[in-house]
Design an enzyme around this catalytic site. Structure first.
Site, PDB file in Angstrom:
ATOM      1  N   ILE A  14       0.845  -1.205   0.000  1.00 17.27           N
ATOM      2  CA  ILE A  14       0.000   0.000   0.000  1.00 17.27           C
ATOM      3  C   ILE A  14       0.880   1.256   0.000  1.00 17.27           C
ATOM      4  N   ASN A  34      12.483  -0.940   6.317  1.00 16.49           N
ATOM      5  CA  ASN A  34      13.585  -1.863   6.627  1.00 16.49           C
ATOM      6  C   ASN A  34      13.599  -3.071   5.688  1.00 16.49           C
ATOM      7  N   ASN A  37       9.597  -6.920   4.580  1.00 17.11           N
ATOM      8  CA  ASN A  37       8.540  -7.578   3.798  1.00 17.11           C
ATOM      9  C   ASN A  37       8.416  -6.936   2.411  1.00 17.11           C
ATOM     10  N   PHE A  82       2.888   3.429   7.354  1.00 13.54           N
ATOM     11  CA  PHE A  82       2.471   2.077   6.951  1.00 13.54           C
ATOM     12  C   PHE A  82       3.316   1.000   7.628  1.00 13.54           C
ATOM     13  N   GLY A  84       4.974  -1.823   9.460  1.00 15.05           N
ATOM     14  CA  GLY A  84       4.460  -2.728  10.487  1.00 15.05           C
ATOM     15  C   GLY A  84       4.368  -4.127   9.916  1.00 15.05           C
ATOM     16  N   SER A 126      -7.147  -0.720  10.487  1.00 17.00           N
ATOM     17  CA  SER A 126      -7.760  -1.846   9.787  1.00 17.00           C
ATOM     18  C   SER A 126      -9.166  -2.083  10.300  1.00 17.00           C
ATOM     19  N   TYR A 151      -2.177  -9.405  15.902  1.00 14.09           N
ATOM     20  CA  TYR A 151      -2.063  -8.344  14.883  1.00 14.09           C
ATOM     21  C   TYR A 151      -3.178  -7.321  15.063  1.00 14.09           C
ATOM     22  N   LYS A 155      -3.159  -3.210  16.298  1.00 13.20           N
ATOM     23  CA  LYS A 155      -3.758  -2.052  15.602  1.00 13.20           C
ATOM     24  C   LYS A 155      -4.659  -1.272  16.557  1.00 13.20           C
ATOM     25  N   PHE A 180     -10.494  -1.626   4.603  1.00 13.06           N
ATOM     26  CA  PHE A 180     -11.177  -2.910   4.489  1.00 13.06           C
ATOM     27  C   PHE A 180     -10.222  -3.858   3.736  1.00 13.06           C
ATOM     28  N   GLY A 296     -10.617 -17.405  13.496  1.00  9.20           N
ATOM     29  CA  GLY A 296     -10.566 -15.944  13.569  1.00  9.20           C
ATOM     30  C   GLY A 296     -11.343 -15.224  12.485  1.00  9.20           C
ATOM     31  N   ASP A 297     -11.806 -15.961  11.443  1.00  8.36           N
ATOM     32  CA  ASP A 297     -12.558 -15.281  10.376  1.00  8.36           C
ATOM     33  C   ASP A 297     -13.965 -14.937  10.861  1.00  8.36           C
TER      34      ASP A 297
HETATM   35  P1  NAD Z   1       3.511  -4.549   3.473  1.00  8.88           P
HETATM   36  O1  NAD Z   1       4.106  -5.601   4.330  1.00  8.88           O
HETATM   37  O2  NAD Z   1       3.540  -4.730   2.001  1.00  8.88           O
HETATM   38  O3  NAD Z   1       4.155  -3.120   3.804  1.00  8.88           O
HETATM   39  C1  NAD Z   1       4.661  -2.799   5.073  1.00  8.88           C
HETATM   40  C2  NAD Z   1       6.077  -2.286   4.871  1.00  8.88           C
HETATM   41  O4  NAD Z   1       6.619  -1.923   6.132  1.00  8.88           O
HETATM   42  C3  NAD Z   1       7.017  -3.345   4.281  1.00  8.88           C
HETATM   43  O5  NAD Z   1       7.686  -2.788   3.165  1.00  8.88           O
HETATM   44  C4  NAD Z   1       7.985  -3.665   5.408  1.00  8.88           C
HETATM   45  O6  NAD Z   1       9.266  -3.992   4.918  1.00  8.88           O
HETATM   46  C5  NAD Z   1       7.970  -2.374   6.213  1.00  8.88           C
HETATM   47  N1  NAD Z   1       8.266  -2.519   7.642  1.00  8.88           N
HETATM   48  C6  NAD Z   1       7.745  -3.414   8.516  1.00  8.88           C
HETATM   49  N2  NAD Z   1       8.225  -3.198   9.740  1.00  8.88           N
HETATM   50  C7  NAD Z   1       9.060  -2.133   9.662  1.00  8.88           C
HETATM   51  C8  NAD Z   1       9.839  -1.414  10.596  1.00  8.88           C
HETATM   52  N3  NAD Z   1       9.873  -1.772  11.872  1.00  8.88           N
HETATM   53  N4  NAD Z   1      10.556  -0.362  10.164  1.00  8.88           N
HETATM   54  C9  NAD Z   1      10.540   0.007   8.855  1.00  8.88           C
HETATM   55  N5  NAD Z   1       9.831  -0.635   7.936  1.00  8.88           N
HETATM   56  C10 NAD Z   1       9.090  -1.691   8.317  1.00  8.88           C
HETATM   57  O7  NAD Z   1       2.007  -4.337   3.978  1.00  8.88           O
HETATM   58  P2  NAD Z   1       0.824  -3.506   3.333  1.00  8.88           P
HETATM   59  O8  NAD Z   1      -0.218  -4.453   2.885  1.00  8.88           O
HETATM   60  O9  NAD Z   1       1.368  -2.491   2.404  1.00  8.88           O
HETATM   61  O10 NAD Z   1       0.258  -2.816   4.646  1.00  8.88           O
HETATM   62  C11 NAD Z   1       0.670  -1.514   5.038  1.00  8.88           C
HETATM   63  C12 NAD Z   1       0.012  -1.173   6.363  1.00  8.88           C
HETATM   64  O11 NAD Z   1      -1.408  -1.284   6.215  1.00  8.88           O
HETATM   65  C13 NAD Z   1       0.395  -2.109   7.491  1.00  8.88           C
HETATM   66  O12 NAD Z   1       0.513  -1.350   8.680  1.00  8.88           O
HETATM   67  C14 NAD Z   1      -0.794  -3.054   7.586  1.00  8.88           C
HETATM   68  O13 NAD Z   1      -0.950  -3.580   8.878  1.00  8.88           O
HETATM   69  C15 NAD Z   1      -1.941  -2.125   7.236  1.00  8.88           C
HETATM   70  N6  NAD Z   1      -3.106  -2.834   6.705  1.00  8.88           N
HETATM   71  C16 NAD Z   1      -2.957  -3.682   5.630  1.00  8.88           C
HETATM   72  C17 NAD Z   1      -4.061  -4.384   5.152  1.00  8.88           C
HETATM   73  C18 NAD Z   1      -3.920  -5.350   4.012  1.00  8.88           C
HETATM   74  O14 NAD Z   1      -4.797  -6.213   3.830  1.00  8.88           O
HETATM   75  N7  NAD Z   1      -2.861  -5.263   3.193  1.00  8.88           N
HETATM   76  C19 NAD Z   1      -5.327  -4.210   5.750  1.00  8.88           C
HETATM   77  C20 NAD Z   1      -5.434  -3.319   6.824  1.00  8.88           C
HETATM   78  C21 NAD Z   1      -4.315  -2.630   7.288  1.00  8.88           C
HETATM   79  N1  UFG Z   2      -9.896 -16.976   2.101  1.00  6.43           N
HETATM   80  C1  UFG Z   2     -10.084 -18.223   1.539  1.00  6.43           C
HETATM   81  N2  UFG Z   2      -8.980 -18.850   1.045  1.00  6.43           N
HETATM   82  C2  UFG Z   2      -7.745 -18.325   1.080  1.00  6.43           C
HETATM   83  C3  UFG Z   2      -7.558 -17.043   1.662  1.00  6.43           C
HETATM   84  C4  UFG Z   2      -8.675 -16.401   2.174  1.00  6.43           C
HETATM   85  O1  UFG Z   2     -11.193 -18.749   1.512  1.00  6.43           O
HETATM   86  O2  UFG Z   2      -6.789 -18.966   0.621  1.00  6.43           O
HETATM   87  C5  UFG Z   2     -11.076 -16.274   2.629  1.00  6.43           C
HETATM   88  C6  UFG Z   2     -10.968 -15.979   4.115  1.00  6.43           C
HETATM   89  O3  UFG Z   2     -11.412 -17.102   4.853  1.00  6.43           O
HETATM   90  C7  UFG Z   2     -11.864 -14.752   4.228  1.00  6.43           C
HETATM   91  C8  UFG Z   2     -11.709 -14.042   2.875  1.00  6.43           C
HETATM   92  O4  UFG Z   2     -11.172 -15.027   1.996  1.00  6.43           O
HETATM   93  O5  UFG Z   2     -13.174 -15.177   4.333  1.00  6.43           O
HETATM   94  C9  UFG Z   2     -10.777 -12.857   2.943  1.00  6.43           C
HETATM   95  O6  UFG Z   2      -9.580 -13.285   3.575  1.00  6.43           O
HETATM   96  P1  UFG Z   2      -8.243 -12.411   3.566  1.00  6.43           P
HETATM   97  O7  UFG Z   2      -7.206 -13.204   4.312  1.00  6.43           O
HETATM   98  O8  UFG Z   2      -7.914 -11.964   2.189  1.00  6.43           O
HETATM   99  O9  UFG Z   2      -8.672 -11.105   4.360  1.00  6.43           O
HETATM  100  P2  UFG Z   2      -9.243 -10.921   5.836  1.00  6.43           P
HETATM  101  O10 UFG Z   2     -10.605 -10.325   5.694  1.00  6.43           O
HETATM  102  O11 UFG Z   2      -9.116 -12.139   6.636  1.00  6.43           O
HETATM  103  O12 UFG Z   2      -8.233  -9.854   6.445  1.00  6.43           O
HETATM  104  C10 UFG Z   2      -7.745  -8.756   5.687  1.00  6.43           C
HETATM  105  C11 UFG Z   2      -6.312  -8.463   6.119  1.00  6.43           C
HETATM  106  C12 UFG Z   2      -6.278  -7.991   7.544  1.00  6.43           C
HETATM  107  C13 UFG Z   2      -7.213  -6.823   7.714  1.00  6.43           C
HETATM  108  C14 UFG Z   2      -8.608  -7.172   7.231  1.00  6.43           C
HETATM  109  C15 UFG Z   2      -9.466  -5.930   7.273  1.00  6.43           C
HETATM  110  O13 UFG Z   2      -5.510  -9.631   5.997  1.00  6.43           O
HETATM  111  O14 UFG Z   2      -4.975  -7.534   7.824  1.00  6.43           O
HETATM  112  O15 UFG Z   2      -8.569  -7.652   5.889  1.00  6.43           O
HETATM  113  O16 UFG Z   2     -10.764  -6.224   6.944  1.00  6.43           O
HETATM  114  F1  UFG Z   2      -7.269  -6.504   9.012  1.00  6.43           F
END
Ligand code: NAD
Ligand code: UFG
Length: 350
Positions: A14, A34, A37, A82, A84, A126, A151, A155, A180, A296-297
């Site tokens: 993101i 860093n 990921n 972002f 984390g 989130s 996790y 948050k 979302f 957890g779902d």
């Molecule tokens: P991502 O893992 O692709 O990006 C996170 C970035 O942070 C990575 O590049 C990682 O290397 C870096 N990072 C992690 N810890 C660090 C640290 N201590 N210092 C410096 N850099 C660090 O994840 P994303 O999907 O881009 O998510 C970005 C943010 O949005 C995260 O905080 C995540 O929890 C939050 N979020 C993501 C989702 C999702 O589904 N992707 C949903 C809700 C919230």
């Molecule tokens: N799912 C499957 N098969 C898979 C992966 C996922 O059936 O291989 C299902 C899950 O059970 C769930 C749905 O697809 O019902 C979405 O799952 P995701 O893992 O893609 O997403 P989540 O809703 O579980 O969680 C995501 C992020 C969280 C964030 C949340 C916010 O992973 O970090 O959305 O709504 F907090």
């Protein structure tokens, strides 16, 4: 000195899309990551897309001297945070890593911001903070629930920390953006989601099945109280999400205090609908098997995003077909993500 926005975690999924939106809108940015990921290739691709040199610092948000050096060197006016750890499953096995990174990391960042008189912060929260919501669509003031994982609790803790901070000092302007389910990729296919190891989220699993990296998709549960028995989520295009950050930064300049905005589309799709839509858009058949529910779902979750529309003038514009097309363009043009196949095989062999 040029006013600068610090993007922590800007090499990630993101963060990289948001960096692109900010640069396109004329912001000067510095990225701190860093790379735990992500990899430097995403920064190089951003440079290609923006025709600019990205100021990139490889390092950790918990490294106080490094943050001090960044805040001394640049005229930071806002931070989009972002950085984390984000794997729900890993957080259950390694809770301390999640609390140290997500909670202590944010605490450290805020301490440095305060020391350098930087009070504008956009935080990646989130929908997980709602826990199992009492009703859908979810409105921001329905109250937070009990997140199902360390996790999710990290948050929620950060949201509480930031709320206390904003109440303690009126100069703080903080946005808690509750995402979302972000999917999709930039339309160029050059940047996208590149999970390390086995993906957990639905779309990366689906596209990896389509590309042949995973033999079949597992559908976790078909006995939920939803219209087809599979879980319903609010999937949002990552570029729409990125644009929400831009709008939030603009509003924070004028509106102090703590602000909470849902960033979603307001539409829920089931897992089976996503599979069918993927098949329609790409013409590829997805083999899948139904397995028991994943711990957890929750059954269903989608946003009421009208507050973001009202306050930010923002709404998601890209539909599901666009999200899937862009996810697939990214995956099919980069079958092994940012890394080349040889590099990946060496990493797996180690
Ligand atoms: P991502 O893992 O692709 O990006 C996170 C970035 O942070 C990575 O590049 C990682 O290397 C870096 N990072 C992690 N810890 C660090 C640290 N201590 N210092 C410096 N850099 C660090 O994840 P994303 O999907 O881009 O998510 C970005 C943010 O949005 C995260 O905080 C995540 O929890 C939050 N979020 C993501 C989702 C999702 O589904 N992707 C949903 C809700 C919230
Ligand atoms: N799912 C499957 N098969 C898979 C992966 C996922 O059936 O291989 C299902 C899950 O059970 C769930 C749905 O697809 O019902 C979405 O799952 P995701 O893992 O893609 O997403 P989540 O809703 O579980 O969680 C995501 C992020 C969280 C964030 C949340 C916010 O992973 O970090 O959305 O709504 F907090």
């Amino acid at each position: 000195m040029q006013k600068t926005t610090l993007i922590t975690g800007g090499a990630g999924y993101i963060g990289s899309h948001t960096a692109l939106s900010l640069i396109d809108a004329g912001h000067h940015v510095v990225v701190l990551d860093n790379l735990c990921n992500s990899c430097h290739e995403s920064i190089e691709r951003l440079e290609h897309l923006t025709h600019t040199r990205i100021e990139f610092v490889e390092g950790d948000i918990r490294d106080t001297p490094l943050l001090e050096a960044i805040f001394s060197h640049y005229d930071i006016e806002a931070v989009v945070h972002f950085a984390g750890l984000k794997s729900v499953a890993n957080s259950v096995c390694q809770p301390l890593d999640y609390y140290a990174n997500n909670v202590v990391g944010t605490l450290n960042l805020c301490q440095i911001m305060a020391r350098f008189n930087v009070f504008n912060l956009v935080f990646s929260s989130s929908a997980t903070v709602y826990g199992d919501p009492p009703k859908t669509p979810i409105v921001e003031d329905c109250g937070t629930g009990t997140p199902a994982s360390p996790y999710g609790r990290s948050k929620l803790m950060v949201e509480q920390l930031l709320t206390d901070l904003a109440l303690s000092e009126p100069r703080w302007s903080i946005a808690l953006l509750r995402y979302f389910n972000p999917i999709g990729a930039h339309e160029s296919g050059l940047i996208g989601e590149d999970p390390n190891g086995k993906p957990n989220n639905l779309l990366p699993c689906l596209t990896q099945v389509a590309i042949g990296r995973i033999p079949q998709l597992t559908v976790f549960g078909n006995d939920y109280p939803t219209f087809d028995g599979t879980c319903v989520r609010d999937y949002i295009h990552v570029v729409d999400l990125a644009e929400g950050h831009l709008k939030a930064l603009q509003v924070l300049r004028e509106d102090h205090g703590i602000h909470i905005w849902n960033l979603g589309t307001g539409i829920g799709y089931s897992v089976l609908q996503i599979i069918r839509s993927f098949e329609d858009v790409t013409g590829i058949t997805i083999p899948y098997q139904v397995a028991p529910r994943r711990a957890g779902d929750i059954a269903q979750c989608w946003a009421d995003a009208s507050k973001a529309q009202r306050d930010l003038g923002w709404c998601a514009r890209r539909n599901l077909a666009q999200m899937i097309l862009d996810s697939w363009r990214w995956q099919s043009s980069n079958p092994f993500g940012y890394r080349h196949q040889a590099e990946l095989l060496t990493a797996i062999a180690r």
